[in-house]
Enzyme design. Structure first.
Site, PDB file in Angstrom:
ATOM      1  N   SER A  55      45.542  74.808  59.938  1.00 50.52           N
ATOM      2  CA  SER A  55      44.429  75.460  59.236  1.00 50.52           C
ATOM      3  C   SER A  55      43.243  74.498  59.130  1.00 50.52           C
ATOM      4  O   SER A  55      42.100  74.879  59.368  1.00 50.52           O
ATOM      5  CB  SER A  55      44.859  75.917  57.845  1.00 50.52           C
ATOM      6  N   ALA A  96      51.281  77.515  55.426  1.00 48.12           N
ATOM      7  CA  ALA A  96      51.408  76.817  54.147  1.00 48.12           C
ATOM      8  C   ALA A  96      50.030  76.316  53.710  1.00 48.12           C
ATOM      9  O   ALA A  96      49.136  76.141  54.535  1.00 48.12           O
ATOM     10  CB  ALA A  96      52.373  75.646  54.302  1.00 48.12           C
ATOM     11  N   GLN A 102      49.113  73.461  52.853  1.00 46.48           N
ATOM     12  CA  GLN A 102      48.771  72.147  53.413  1.00 46.48           C
ATOM     13  C   GLN A 102      48.856  72.143  54.949  1.00 46.48           C
ATOM     14  O   GLN A 102      49.090  71.100  55.568  1.00 46.48           O
ATOM     15  CB  GLN A 102      49.678  71.069  52.826  1.00 46.48           C
ATOM     16  N   SER A 103      48.666  73.288  55.549  1.00 46.83           N
ATOM     17  CA  SER A 103      48.762  73.388  57.013  1.00 46.83           C
ATOM     18  C   SER A 103      47.741  72.492  57.722  1.00 46.83           C
ATOM     19  O   SER A 103      46.538  72.557  57.445  1.00 46.83           O
ATOM     20  CB  SER A 103      48.537  74.848  57.411  1.00 46.83           C
ATOM     21  N   ASN A 104      48.242  71.687  58.652  1.00 45.76           N
ATOM     22  CA  ASN A 104      47.337  70.893  59.495  1.00 45.76           C
ATOM     23  C   ASN A 104      46.554  71.797  60.432  1.00 45.76           C
ATOM     24  O   ASN A 104      45.387  71.557  60.716  1.00 45.76           O
ATOM     25  CB  ASN A 104      48.148  69.904  60.353  1.00 45.76           C
TER      26      ASN A 104
END
Ligand SMILES: *Cc1c(COP(=O)(O)O)cnc(C)c1O
Length: 321
Positions: free
Chosen positions: A69, A63, A65-67
């Site tokens: 990433s 996504a 807003q991936s943490n």
């Protein structure tokens, strides 16, 4: 990489507000780099093959807003590697804020796409150009759970030092944090219930089977002879809302209650949902005042900035009377 041990934080005002058990929070949101979170601890182990194998690119895609990433981008900078993010164009990719902003700041090459096949194409192209690409989701998979066996050892020592014997641990987890904590508890013979809340809707029995299967592989890798069954994994897939990344009313209320009683931030995608589940169990009197429960705070707080509107002004019902 990680700043360990992470603190164990007492929440007396929250316990009083809920008229429930003693509540402790294991601050995995305080693992150090780039606003922390459980991925920093996981990466301590799971990126070792990338370092030893001289991979030059750390890749992640999920996504917008991936943490993971964001943490991949930060850790790549720290290790002198390139980060590539192939994220989804979704409801939280514009404007550029929260985790996505941080990934830009950490210098990741960022591709946002609607086409799930594009990740494979990008990986293939990078490999053809001669790069060694390490996918932080799938490479080192079992090592991510092993990191949380270590996490359990750390927590268990902190509890032992204070002579605290919790009845339960609550954690938001897809796989690794939950598996690691359960293996740690089983290996030490500590009778604590580990309760996992899923960030995406899932069938509970199916999740338990999946986690037990991963746990068997982890136990084998650690040379532990444990009898592991799906019943060792209490999974709740029904607190996630309609889909991964959607805000639930219970989760939103949990974020606000934690912030307003203890001055501590949760996030709307993971920890708010898990904490919402814990509040519900406390209200249902699953835990009594003489017991202790530990909430494992897995991080995720930068997403708050991308979800501001949904947290502060939820969709209200229109009353036509
Ligand atoms: C990724 C993530 C999780 C789930 O992690 P697992 O590795 O599946 O246990 C939970 N909380 C936050 C904030 C996360 O970023």
């Amino acid at each position: 990489m990680a700043d360990l041990p992470t603190p164990l934080f007492d929440c007396p005002r929250l316990s009083k507000e809920l008229d429930g058990p003693r509540i402790l929070i294991k601050r995995e949101d305080q693992t150090g780099i780039a606003f922390g979170g459980n991925k920093i601890r996981e990466f301590e182990y799971s990126l070792a093959p990338a370092v030893e194998g001289n991979y030059d690119i750390l890749l992640h895609g999920a996504a917008s807003q991936s943490n993971q990433s964001r943490v991949t981008a930060a850790v790549a900078a720290r290790l002198g590697k390139k980060a590539v993010m192939v994220g989804q164009r979704d409801d939280h990719s514009e404007p550029i804020t929260g985790n996505l902003l941080l990934s830009h700041i950490f210098g990741a090459d960022i591709y946002l796409t609607d086409n799930p096949g594009e990740k494979i194409e990008i990986i293939n192209r990078l490999r053809k150009e001669g790069h060694r690409v390490y996918n932080t989701s799938t490479d080192g998979y079992l090592l991510r759970s092993i990191a949380y066996v270590d996490g359990f050892l750390e927590l268990s020592k902190q509890l032992q030092d204070q002579d605290i014997h919790p009845a339960a641990l609550y954690v938001c987890s897809g796989v690794h944090t939950h598996v690691g904590l359960v293996i740690g508890a089983r290996a030490l013979g500590i009778p604590v219930e580990v309760i996992g809340i899923k960030p995406m809707p899932r069938e509970n029995e199916e999740s338990s089977r999946e986690l037990a299967c991963v746990a068997k592989k982890v136990a084998l890798m650690l040379d532990l002879s444990l009898q592991i069954n799906p019943a060792d994994f209490e999974c709740h897939g029904n607190y996630a809302g309609e889909a991964y990344g959607t805000v639930t009313e219970r989760g939103r209320d949990a974020v606000l209650l934690m912030a307003r009683t203890e001055g501590l931030l949760l996030d709307p995608v993971y920890t708010g949902k898990a904490f919402g589940a814990m509040i519900e169990h406390i209200r249902q009197k699953r835990w009594t005042k003489d017991q202790t429960v530990v909430f494992v705070h897995t991080g995720g707080t930068p997403a708050l900035f991308a979800y501001g509107d949904e947290i502060l002004s939820p969709k209200t019902e229109v009353n036509c009377d």
